[in-house]
Design a protein around this motif. Sequence first.
Motif, PDB file in Angstrom:
ATOM      1  N   PHE A 144       0.789  -1.267  -0.132  1.00 28.94           N
ATOM      2  CA  PHE A 144      -0.020  -0.253  -0.160  1.00 28.94           C
ATOM      3  C   PHE A 144       0.488   1.204  -0.016  1.00 28.94           C
ATOM      4  O   PHE A 144       0.365   1.894  -0.808  1.00 28.94           O
ATOM      5  CB  PHE A 144      -0.726   0.024   1.507  1.00 28.94           C
ATOM      6  N   GLU A 145       2.161   1.358   0.569  1.00 25.24           N
ATOM      7  CA  GLU A 145       2.878   2.335   0.647  1.00 25.24           C
ATOM      8  C   GLU A 145       3.302   2.347  -1.421  1.00 25.24           C
ATOM      9  O   GLU A 145       3.801   3.660  -1.436  1.00 25.24           O
ATOM     10  CB  GLU A 145       3.747   2.404   1.272  1.00 25.24           C
ATOM     11  N   PHE A 146       3.662   1.543  -1.585  1.00 22.17           N
ATOM     12  CA  PHE A 146       3.941   1.767  -2.876  1.00 22.17           C
ATOM     13  C   PHE A 146       2.586   2.508  -4.077  1.00 22.17           C
ATOM     14  O   PHE A 146       3.269   3.189  -4.612  1.00 22.17           O
ATOM     15  CB  PHE A 146       4.662   0.399  -3.513  1.00 22.17           C
ATOM     16  N   GLU A 147       1.785   1.516  -3.185  1.00 26.68           N
ATOM     17  CA  GLU A 147       0.261   2.369  -4.384  1.00 26.68           C
ATOM     18  C   GLU A 147       0.254   4.202  -4.040  1.00 26.68           C
ATOM     19  O   GLU A 147       0.056   4.608  -4.945  1.00 26.68           O
ATOM     20  CB  GLU A 147      -0.664   1.046  -4.109  1.00 26.68           C
ATOM     21  N   ASN A 148       0.024   4.050  -2.791  1.00 27.83           N
ATOM     22  CA  ASN A 148      -0.171   5.177  -2.030  1.00 27.83           C
ATOM     23  C   ASN A 148       0.981   7.012  -2.343  1.00 27.83           C
ATOM     24  O   ASN A 148       0.350   7.751  -2.387  1.00 27.83           O
ATOM     25  CB  ASN A 148      -0.508   5.359  -1.087  1.00 27.83           C
TER      26      ASN A 148
END
Length: 204
Positions: free
Chosen positions: A117-121
């Motif tokens: 999710f860090e990558f996605e955000n």
Amino acid sequence: MKVMEIIKLGEKLKYEMRHSWLSNGRQESVAEHTWRVSLMAMLLEPYLKQKVDASRLLKMIIIHDLVEADAGDIPAFDTMDNVKVKEQKALNEIKSIEKIRDTLGNSLGEELYHLWFEFENKETYEAKVANALDKLEAQIQHNEADIATWIDIEHRMSFMMDRYVAFDQNLQLFKDIIEEEAMEKLTAAGIDADRIKKEVLSSS
């Protein structure tokens, strides 16, 4: 052993194919793309504007594509102007990362879940670097492939990388080198690359 299940899941990325071809004419697998993004992270890390947590950056790059073992790889151009496809892609990938988290069922599973999710955000510096390298590697691969494997939208996408590198001056310079290679390849094939670039820049 739950870790072995995830390792075996990773094998699927060796035969999950991307919409990219290699210089020898063979189609590229997701695993091959991920490997070179990781290589780029290692080689470019010393030149980044800010100091990064290299271990976290590499983990983020690797876990980002692991979901495609379940969800499959959907080319970026399929989601650019299709909200429904983009939303379905996101749902499929979220289900996949939840499955990975639940399979491990421990702190490692939670770590991988949050890294995805860090990558996605794209909110942290490491996430921005990971996203930029992911896009830049894809263009490098297109530049290395036969121009006959490109579709029309990929002519335009060659000049759409600015937004991914705007946060780091050295990544911008690296992007310029990749973009120049694309321009030379398109021009050599008789395609008006200057016109395409101007159209992309004027519409951005």
